[in-house]
Design a protein around this motif. Structure first.
Motif, PDB file in Angstrom:
ATOM      1  N   SER A  93      27.727  23.701  19.212  1.00 21.38           N
ATOM      2  CA  SER A  93      26.347  23.160  19.439  1.00 21.38           C
ATOM      3  C   SER A  93      25.879  22.072  18.104  1.00 21.38           C
ATOM      4  N   ARG A  94      26.059  22.494  16.938  1.00 17.76           N
ATOM      5  CA  ARG A  94      25.964  21.467  15.943  1.00 17.76           C
ATOM      6  C   ARG A  94      26.771  20.300  15.667  1.00 17.76           C
TER       7      ARG A  94
ATOM      8  N   LEU B  77      28.150  18.818  18.386  1.00 20.16           N
ATOM      9  CA  LEU B  77      27.628  18.033  19.453  1.00 20.16           C
ATOM     10  C   LEU B  77      26.294  17.413  19.050  1.00 20.16           C
ATOM     11  N   ASP B  78      25.389  18.228  18.261  1.00 22.06           N
ATOM     12  CA  ASP B  78      24.216  17.348  18.042  1.00 22.06           C
ATOM     13  C   ASP B  78      24.577  16.347  16.918  1.00 22.06           C
TER      14      ASP B  78
ATOM     15  N   LEU C 284      27.336  14.601  16.683  1.00 22.38           N
ATOM     16  CA  LEU C 284      27.967  13.479  17.557  1.00 22.38           C
ATOM     17  C   LEU C 284      27.078  12.606  17.953  1.00 22.38           C
ATOM     18  N   SER C 285      25.839  13.231  18.783  1.00 25.09           N
ATOM     19  CA  SER C 285      24.885  12.556  19.491  1.00 25.09           C
ATOM     20  C   SER C 285      24.270  11.560  18.386  1.00 25.09           C
ATOM     21  N   ARG C 286      24.064  12.136  17.194  1.00 20.72           N
ATOM     22  CA  ARG C 286      23.322  11.236  16.161  1.00 20.72           C
ATOM     23  C   ARG C 286      24.268  10.118  15.649  1.00 20.72           C
ATOM     24  N   GLN C 287      25.398  10.356  15.211  1.00 20.30           N
ATOM     25  CA  GLN C 287      26.321   9.478  14.779  1.00 20.30           C
ATOM     26  C   GLN C 287      27.731   9.413  15.573  1.00 20.30           C
ATOM     27  N   PRO C 288      27.960   8.756  16.657  1.00 18.23           N
ATOM     28  CA  PRO C 288      29.015   8.651  17.236  1.00 18.23           C
ATOM     29  C   PRO C 288      30.263   8.016  16.724  1.00 18.23           C
TER      30      PRO C 288
ATOM     31  N   GLU D 163      32.903  10.173  15.051  1.00 17.28           N
ATOM     32  CA  GLU D 163      33.715  11.233  15.846  1.00 17.28           C
ATOM     33  C   GLU D 163      34.698  11.904  15.415  1.00 17.28           C
TER      34      GLU D 163
END
Length: 88
Positions: A35-36, A38-39, A41-45, A48
């Motif tokens: 979960s962390r 993915l969070d 990754l959503s903030r800094q793609p 990755e």
């Protein structure tokens, strides 16, 4: 001579309890780590590769804890070190 069936039942119940805790806690930790990640990754793609590499190393470490618990519980179930004290 003590009753070995009671001891065997108690050690089996303790082993089941140990396996349930030993698998449940790493599963919760894995879900939390994913979960962390993915969070993040959503903030800094663009980060990755770094995030995924760190995530997989962390997941491997968490999974090794569950495997260690399983090995210890199997040792206790099939070669109980306390059983020799009861048979004397």
């Amino acid at each position: 001579m003590p009753d070995l069936s009671t001891f065997t039942l108690a050690s089996t119940v303790a082993a089941v309890f140990g396996v349930s805790l030993g698998v449940m806690m790493p599963a919760i930790a894995m879900g939390w780590a994913i979960s962390r990640a993915l969070d993040a990754l959503s903030r800094q793609p663009e980060a990755e590769r770094s995030i995924m590499r760190t995530l997989f190393i962390g997941l491997a470490m968490i999974e090794s804890l569950a495997i260690y618990v399983l090995v210890i519980v199997l040792i206790i179930l099939f070669r109980n070190p306390l059983l020799e004290y009861l048979t004397q």
